[in-house]
Design a protein around this motif. Structure first.
Motif, PDB file in Angstrom:
ATOM      1  N   ASP A 114       0.836  -1.201   0.000  1.00  0.00           N
ATOM      2  CA  ASP A 114       0.000   0.000   0.000  1.00  0.00           C
ATOM      3  C   ASP A 114       0.870   1.248   0.000  1.00  0.00           C
ATOM      4  O   ASP A 114       2.101   1.171  -0.043  1.00  0.00           O
ATOM      5  CB  ASP A 114      -0.988  -0.006   1.171  1.00  0.00           C
ATOM      6  N   ASP A 115       0.211   2.388   0.052  1.00  0.00           N
ATOM      7  CA  ASP A 115       0.887   3.680  -0.084  1.00  0.00           C
ATOM      8  C   ASP A 115       1.537   4.148   1.223  1.00  0.00           C
ATOM      9  O   ASP A 115       2.315   5.098   1.226  1.00  0.00           O
ATOM     10  CB  ASP A 115      -0.161   4.714  -0.541  1.00  0.00           C
ATOM     11  N   ASP A 116       1.220   3.489   2.321  1.00  0.00           N
ATOM     12  CA  ASP A 116       1.657   3.922   3.642  1.00  0.00           C
ATOM     13  C   ASP A 116       3.177   3.944   3.751  1.00  0.00           C
ATOM     14  O   ASP A 116       3.836   2.917   3.618  1.00  0.00           O
ATOM     15  CB  ASP A 116       1.056   2.981   4.700  1.00  0.00           C
ATOM     16  N   GLY A 117       3.735   5.125   3.974  1.00  0.00           N
ATOM     17  CA  GLY A 117       5.177   5.262   4.180  1.00  0.00           C
ATOM     18  C   GLY A 117       6.021   5.078   2.930  1.00  0.00           C
ATOM     19  O   GLY A 117       7.236   4.874   3.024  1.00  0.00           O
ATOM     20  N   MET A 118       5.437   5.186   1.756  1.00  0.00           N
ATOM     21  CA  MET A 118       6.180   4.931   0.525  1.00  0.00           C
ATOM     22  C   MET A 118       7.121   6.094   0.219  1.00  0.00           C
ATOM     23  O   MET A 118       6.707   7.251   0.215  1.00  0.00           O
ATOM     24  CB  MET A 118       5.220   4.691  -0.633  1.00  0.00           C
ATOM     25  N   THR A 119       8.382   5.783  -0.038  1.00  0.00           N
ATOM     26  CA  THR A 119       9.389   6.815  -0.291  1.00  0.00           C
ATOM     27  C   THR A 119       9.673   7.005  -1.776  1.00  0.00           C
ATOM     28  O   THR A 119      10.388   7.937  -2.152  1.00  0.00           O
ATOM     29  CB  THR A 119      10.703   6.463   0.426  1.00  0.00           C
ATOM     30  N   CYS A 120       9.131   6.144  -2.619  1.00  0.00           N
ATOM     31  CA  CYS A 120       9.286   6.304  -4.064  1.00  0.00           C
ATOM     32  C   CYS A 120       7.911   6.580  -4.660  1.00  0.00           C
ATOM     33  O   CYS A 120       6.891   6.434  -3.991  1.00  0.00           O
ATOM     34  CB  CYS A 120       9.899   5.044  -4.690  1.00  0.00           C
TER      35      CYS A 120
END
Length: 202
Positions: free
Chosen positions: A82-88
């Motif tokens: 999922d999108d949670d905490g995504m750095t890219c």
């Protein structure tokens, strides 16, 4: 580089997830949708996040194929995140997975966005509201108490709901697709893996 076209009927379906909630969900589908017996299935949770999840999926696929005597091309591999905490960016993540022949099943902001689609089409991104609505559905389907971070991996209530009305999985696929066509950036692609279960069932 585009991902290889997935075989119509793979020898193995490998699903590697960021967390326990996604692992629990796809194990529910595995129990409900009867896949051909010659398709070996492995569902594993907590295999890393985002790019690390893809790297670990590649390693786990190699391990699995060596143990089972399969070529890697015979194993269809998915990473669920999922999108949670995504750095890219999503585009970077998608490219990274395609280059490694790993299919991506993605949810924004979290996997709960997809769970909600089983009951109602929604583009809500406020996680408090999503959890509130899932609490309602949880209590309507044999669960008790709030859907929150301490209970979200317990999807027995969702298994009850799907067992009672299997078509809600197709509802989730349809609702997710509808939502996806109304946003400029990816919202949900998890439905493509749920759809794959249906495609492969006997």
């Amino acid at each position: 580089m585009a991902a290889k076209r997935r075989p119509k009927v793979p020898q193995a379906l490998l699903i590697y997830c960021e967390g326990k909630t996604e692992e629990a969900y796809f194990n529910i589908l595995l129990d409900i949708f009867r896949l051909p017996r010659y398709v070996k299935v492995e569902v594993s949770g907590q295999r890393g996040q985002h790019l690390a999840l893809i790297d670990n999926a590649v390693k786990e696929r190699s391990r699995f194929c060596e143990a089972e005597g399969l070529d890697t091309e015979e194993a269809e591999c998915w990473a669920v995140c999922d999108d949670d905490g995504m750095t890219c960016s999503y585009t970077e993540l998608e490219r990274y997975s395609e280059e490694r022949d790993v299919h991506l099943a993605y949810a924004r902001p979290q996997g709960e966005s997809f769970l909600r689609q089983h009951f109602e089409q929604s583009g809500e991104t406020d996680i408090c509201e999503i959890f509130h609505r899932l609490t309602v559905h949880r209590n309507e389907n044999g669960g008790a108490g709030a859907y929150d971070d301490s209970t979200k991996a317990d999807l027995a209530w969702l298994a009850n709901a799907i067992n009672s009305k299997p078509k809600i999985v197709k509802t989730a696929i349809t609702n997710s697709g509808l939502r996806g066509r109304t946003t400029k950036s990816p919202f949900l692609t998890v439905q493509s893996l749920a759809e794959r279960f249906i495609e492969l069932q006997i």
